[in-house]
Write a protein that holds these residues in place. Structure first.
Motif, mmCIF file in Angstrom:
data_model
loop_
_atom_site.group_PDB
_atom_site.id
_atom_site.type_symbol
_atom_site.label_atom_id
_atom_site.label_comp_id
_atom_site.label_asym_id
_atom_site.label_seq_id
_atom_site.Cartn_x
_atom_site.Cartn_y
_atom_site.Cartn_z
ATOM 1 N N ARG A 234 0.787 -1.231 -0.051
ATOM 2 C CA ARG A 234 0.054 0.088 0.103
ATOM 3 C C ARG A 234 0.887 1.450 -0.330
ATOM 4 N NH1 ARG A 234 -4.191 1.092 4.772
ATOM 5 N NH2 ARG A 234 -2.217 1.115 5.979
ATOM 6 N N THR A 235 2.075 1.095 0.804
ATOM 7 C CA THR A 235 2.704 2.246 0.880
ATOM 8 C C THR A 235 3.619 2.525 -0.236
ATOM 9 O OG1 THR A 235 3.222 2.092 3.375
ATOM 10 C CG2 THR A 235 4.783 3.280 2.221
ATOM 11 N N ALA A 236 3.943 1.339 -1.081
ATOM 12 C CA ALA A 236 4.467 1.478 -2.263
ATOM 13 C C ALA A 236 3.841 2.159 -3.260
ATOM 14 C CB ALA A 236 5.311 0.165 -2.754
ATOM 15 N N SER A 237 2.542 1.490 -3.446
ATOM 16 C CA SER A 237 1.501 1.879 -4.463
ATOM 17 C C SER A 237 1.291 3.711 -4.276
ATOM 18 C CB SER A 237 0.395 1.408 -4.220
ATOM 19 O OG SER A 237 0.416 -0.144 -4.406
ATOM 20 N N ARG A 238 1.058 3.942 -2.940
ATOM 21 C CA ARG A 238 0.799 5.355 -2.943
ATOM 22 C C ARG A 238 2.178 6.265 -3.118
ATOM 23 N NH1 ARG A 238 -0.557 4.878 2.040
ATOM 24 N NH2 ARG A 238 1.627 5.380 3.036
ATOM 25 N N ASP A 239 3.208 5.758 -3.204
ATOM 26 C CA ASP A 239 4.401 6.483 -3.579
ATOM 27 C C ASP A 239 4.658 6.607 -5.143
ATOM 28 O OD1 ASP A 239 5.051 7.090 -0.878
ATOM 29 O OD2 ASP A 239 6.536 5.289 -0.774
ATOM 30 N N VAL A 240 4.148 5.234 -5.696
ATOM 31 C CA VAL A 240 4.238 5.373 -6.956
ATOM 32 C C VAL A 240 3.433 6.109 -7.785
ATOM 33 C CG1 VAL A 240 2.981 3.235 -7.672
ATOM 34 C CG2 VAL A 240 4.934 4.027 -9.139
ATOM 35 N N LEU A 241 2.199 6.281 -7.228
ATOM 36 C CA LEU A 241 1.167 7.019 -7.673
ATOM 37 C C LEU A 241 1.767 8.595 -7.610
ATOM 38 C CD1 LEU A 241 -2.142 5.442 -6.677
ATOM 39 C CD2 LEU A 241 -1.082 5.381 -8.923
ATOM 40 N N ALA A 242 2.033 8.855 -6.366
ATOM 41 C CA ALA A 242 2.458 10.317 -6.381
ATOM 42 C C ALA A 242 3.743 10.725 -7.184
ATOM 43 C CB ALA A 242 2.954 10.370 -5.089
ATOM 44 N N GLU A 243 4.699 9.620 -7.698
ATOM 45 C CA GLU A 243 5.645 9.876 -8.526
ATOM 46 C C GLU A 243 5.240 10.215 -9.997
ATOM 47 O OE1 GLU A 243 8.805 10.330 -8.532
ATOM 48 O OE2 GLU A 243 9.407 9.704 -6.389
ATOM 49 N N ILE A 244 4.172 9.211 -10.261
ATOM 50 C CA ILE A 244 3.549 9.433 -11.613
ATOM 51 C C ILE A 244 2.866 10.721 -11.725
ATOM 52 C CG2 ILE A 244 1.859 8.568 -13.137
ATOM 53 C CD1 ILE A 244 2.791 5.877 -12.165
#
Length: 395
Positions: A234-244
């Motif tokens: 969940r944390t990694a998904s949130r981070d990658v969405l923020a990066e994109i």
């Protein structure tokens, strides 16, 4: 007519394939005065020989494009001969003027001047001698000035045509340069977007993939471990969405004011921790003094570590990785190693991450080495400090 600098050639009053029209008009202008019923006997041919002399230029003038010097000399000779025989032929005089213009228009000034100047001087001198000996009003001054003016106009026409050709050529080269520069910028921008997209998602996707496998395998036997893996996902998904989202915001920005903030070694702990949560034992050996790196090298060094740990997650089998940052003479060395579990087999990857990373490293004057080494896979970058501004100036 003003030339269009984007066309292949300047516009012409008469197309190149219709030059015969000009020759016909000139022939008419030369022939008609010979048979015109003028009241002055000195303007009419006095014999068939003189008639042939004053009509011959009409046949010679079409050759002025290939033999400009010879045609001018021949026309002057025919005109002077007619004068010596007592005929002031306007058509022959006009032929001399046209021949002078044609020679100056087709030859460079250095080529035309040695012929034009003596020709005009000889024409005037012959007119003076004939007038003094025969009493015929040769109008040597008017004819000499007309021939000199025709030569000057021809030289001006040639100079303007050369200038227009040069302008067209410069415009063509400038257009080619602009097109090449536009293609280069498009290529660089495409590569930059590819690198940024890889940096934004590759590491986090690897973390998500690895923890998804952990959660699947421990869901029943170790539910608490599965919950930790799901929390990491969940944390990694949130981070990658923020990066994109950050990357898309930059791409939609109307100008370079929307440049994306790039992470540096200050966030090294975050990327290391995300790998450790995935079950990897990461040892970091940081021998760099605080703030030793300029901002540009700081970003590149971080990307090297990120790419190395991402490859360890995707291809490593020993669940271990080692990160080394140290200064070597006037450069900074960044090394990431991890065991492969198989003696000499290289990791099976698309290689786009390493390609983009190599471009980043080479952009700061560094070098990148990636390949199988004793004990596993080794990714090493050498970043020279001498090619970058000092830390204070850069920051």
């Amino acid at each position: 007519m003003r030339p269009d600098p984007m066309t292949d050639s300047p516009p012409r009053l008469v197309p190149a394939g219709r030059a015969w029209i000009v020759d016909v008009v000139i022939a008419v202008l030369v022939v008609v005065p010979t048979f015109a019923p003028v009241p002055f006997p000195e303007l009419r041919p006095s014999s068939p020989l003189v008639c042939a002399l004053v009509l011959a230029p009409a046949v010679l003038l079409p050759l002025r494009r290939r033999l400009p010097r010879s045609v001018l000399i021949a026309c002057i000779a025919l005109y002077v001969t007619a004068l010596a025989l007592g005929t002031l032929a306007p058509g022959a005089a006009l032929a001399v003027v046209i021949a002078a213009y044609g020679m100056a228009d087709r030859l460079t000034r250095r080529e035309a001047a040695p012929v034009a100047i003596p020709a005009v001087a000889g024409l005037v001198a012959a007119g003076i001698v004939i007038e003094l000996t025969t009493g015929l009003d040769t109008r040597f001054l008017q004819v000499g000035l007309a021939v000199a003016l025709a030569g000057a106009l021809g030289d001006a026409a040639r100079s303007r045509r050369a200038y227009v050709d040069a302008v067209i050529e410069r415009a063509r080269r400038a257009e080619q340069t602009r097109e090449a520069e536009a293609r280069r910028r498009v290529t660089e921008e495409r590569l930059r977007i590819a690198r940024d997209l890889h940096d934004a998602v590759a590491h986090q996707i690897s973390v998500i993939s690895l923890n998804a496998g952990v959660a699947t395998s421990t869901l029943e036997a170790r539910p608490e471990r599965a919950r930790e893996a799901l929390a990491t996902i969940r944390t990694a998904s949130r981070d990658v969405l923020a990066e994109i989202g950050s990357l898309l915001a930059v791409l939609r920005a109307p100008d370079e004011s929307g440049s994306r903030e790039q992470p540096g070694l200050a966030r090294l702990g975050d990327v290391v921790e995300s790998v450790r949560v995935a079950g990897f034992d990461v040892v970091v050996r940081d021998e760099l003094a605080p703030d030793v790196l300029p901002l540009t090298l700081d970003i590149v060094a971080y990307r090297v570590v990120q790419e190395g740990l991402t490859n360890a997650l995707k291809h490593g089998t020993g669940r271990r990785a080692h990160v080394l940052l140290r200064r070597v003479d006037d450069a900074v060395e960044v090394v990431v190693t991890n065991p492969l579990g198989r003696p000499v087999e290289k990791p099976t990857a698309s290689g786009f991450g390493l390609v983009g990373l190599r471009e980043r490293v080479e952009s700061v004057g560094g070098s990148l080495q990636a390949g199988v080494a004793p004990g596993g896979f080794r990714l090493a970058a050498l970043l020279p400090l001498s090619r970058i501004e000092t830390s204070g100036a850069d920051r």
